[in-house]
Design a protein around this motif. Structure first.
Motif, PDB file in Angstrom:
ATOM      1  N   GLU A 155      54.765  -9.296 -14.404  1.00  0.00           N
ATOM      2  CA  GLU A 155      53.625  -8.452 -14.816  1.00  0.00           C
ATOM      3  C   GLU A 155      53.212  -7.980 -16.193  1.00  0.00           C
ATOM      4  N   ARG A 156      54.205  -7.802 -16.986  1.00  0.00           N
ATOM      5  CA  ARG A 156      54.089  -7.840 -18.500  1.00  0.00           C
ATOM      6  C   ARG A 156      53.239  -9.046 -19.034  1.00  0.00           C
ATOM      7  N   LEU A 157      53.931 -10.085 -18.399  1.00  0.00           N
ATOM      8  CA  LEU A 157      53.102 -11.321 -18.983  1.00  0.00           C
ATOM      9  C   LEU A 157      51.640 -11.526 -18.741  1.00  0.00           C
ATOM     10  N   ARG A 158      51.370 -10.966 -17.522  1.00  0.00           N
ATOM     11  CA  ARG A 158      50.047 -10.826 -17.145  1.00  0.00           C
ATOM     12  C   ARG A 158      49.331 -10.056 -17.864  1.00  0.00           C
ATOM     13  N   SER A 159      49.860  -8.915 -18.323  1.00  0.00           N
ATOM     14  CA  SER A 159      49.054  -7.818 -19.121  1.00  0.00           C
ATOM     15  C   SER A 159      49.289  -8.060 -20.621  1.00  0.00           C
ATOM     16  N   GLY A 160      49.658  -8.960 -21.061  1.00  0.00           N
ATOM     17  CA  GLY A 160      49.607  -9.431 -22.542  1.00  0.00           C
ATOM     18  C   GLY A 160      50.741  -8.674 -23.319  1.00  0.00           C
ATOM     19  N   LYS A 161      51.812  -8.380 -22.597  1.00  0.00           N
ATOM     20  CA  LYS A 161      52.878  -7.547 -23.198  1.00  0.00           C
ATOM     21  C   LYS A 161      54.218  -8.511 -23.286  1.00  0.00           C
ATOM     22  N   ALA A 162      53.871  -9.868 -23.272  1.00  0.00           N
ATOM     23  CA  ALA A 162      54.921 -10.836 -23.255  1.00  0.00           C
ATOM     24  C   ALA A 162      55.880 -10.594 -24.219  1.00  0.00           C
ATOM     25  N   ASP A 163      55.361 -10.032 -25.558  1.00  0.00           N
ATOM     26  CA  ASP A 163      56.351 -10.008 -26.642  1.00  0.00           C
ATOM     27  C   ASP A 163      57.438  -9.038 -26.372  1.00  0.00           C
ATOM     28  N   LYS A 164      57.121  -8.144 -25.433  1.00  0.00           N
ATOM     29  CA  LYS A 164      58.414  -7.154 -25.301  1.00  0.00           C
ATOM     30  C   LYS A 164      59.318  -8.005 -24.331  1.00  0.00           C
ATOM     31  N   ILE A 165      59.196  -9.008 -23.801  1.00  0.00           N
ATOM     32  CA  ILE A 165      60.237  -9.549 -22.834  1.00  0.00           C
ATOM     33  C   ILE A 165      61.306 -10.384 -23.723  1.00  0.00           C
ATOM     34  N   GLN A 166      62.330 -10.077 -23.662  1.00  0.00           N
ATOM     35  CA  GLN A 166      63.231 -10.919 -24.586  1.00  0.00           C
ATOM     36  C   GLN A 166      63.866 -11.982 -23.898  1.00  0.00           C
ATOM     37  N   PRO A 167      63.602 -13.164 -24.490  1.00  0.00           N
ATOM     38  CA  PRO A 167      64.016 -14.575 -23.724  1.00  0.00           C
ATOM     39  C   PRO A 167      65.539 -14.307 -23.119  1.00  0.00           C
ATOM     40  N   GLU A 168      66.380 -13.812 -23.843  1.00  0.00           N
ATOM     41  CA  GLU A 168      67.841 -13.549 -23.493  1.00  0.00           C
ATOM     42  C   GLU A 168      67.804 -12.773 -22.125  1.00  0.00           C
ATOM     43  N   HIS A 169      66.982 -11.847 -22.144  1.00  0.00           N
ATOM     44  CA  HIS A 169      66.991 -11.187 -20.796  1.00  0.00           C
ATOM     45  C   HIS A 169      66.695 -12.117 -19.630  1.00  0.00           C
ATOM     46  N   VAL A 170      65.819 -12.832 -19.635  1.00  0.00           N
ATOM     47  CA  VAL A 170      65.337 -13.830 -18.696  1.00  0.00           C
ATOM     48  C   VAL A 170      66.252 -14.574 -18.516  1.00  0.00           C
ATOM     49  N   GLU A 171      67.054 -15.439 -19.560  1.00  0.00           N
ATOM     50  CA  GLU A 171      68.221 -16.309 -19.340  1.00  0.00           C
ATOM     51  C   GLU A 171      69.345 -15.607 -18.632  1.00  0.00           C
ATOM     52  N   LYS A 172      69.717 -14.456 -19.046  1.00  0.00           N
ATOM     53  CA  LYS A 172      70.629 -13.864 -18.133  1.00  0.00           C
ATOM     54  C   LYS A 172      70.296 -13.449 -16.522  1.00  0.00           C
TER      55      LYS A 172
END
Length: 81
Positions: free
Chosen positions: A15-32
């Motif tokens: 949802e963050r990605l869709r709303s244009g707030k992808a910069d707030k998503i830490q890649p490390e969190h997704v990897e975890k």
């Protein structure tokens, strides 16, 4: 972390990605999250191989299918972030 909690976390990331707030998503969190899902998949596969009761096998197969879908979503998300 339960499967439901993990699915909810991935939903929020998407949802963050869709709303244009992808910069707030830490890649490390997704990897975890992805690492936790892969570990859960291994645990479920091991438990499934030991289970002989048909009802429990079906539940585990369903959980394994759900985890595999979540892994696919998490891998997609890692390419987007």
């Amino acid at each position: 972390m339960s499967i439901k909690e993990t699915a909810e976390k991935l939903r929020k990331y998407k949802e963050r990605l869709r709303s244009g707030k992808a910069d707030k998503i830490q890649p490390e969190h997704v990897e975890k999250v992805l690492a936790k899902l892969v570990a859960k998949e291994a645990d479920l596969a091991q438990e499934l191989s030991k289970t002989t009761k048909e009802g429990k096998r079906k539940r585990l197969e369903h959980k394994l299918e759900t985890v595999n879908e979540l892994i696919a979503k998490a891998r997609w998300l890692t390419t987007q972030v």
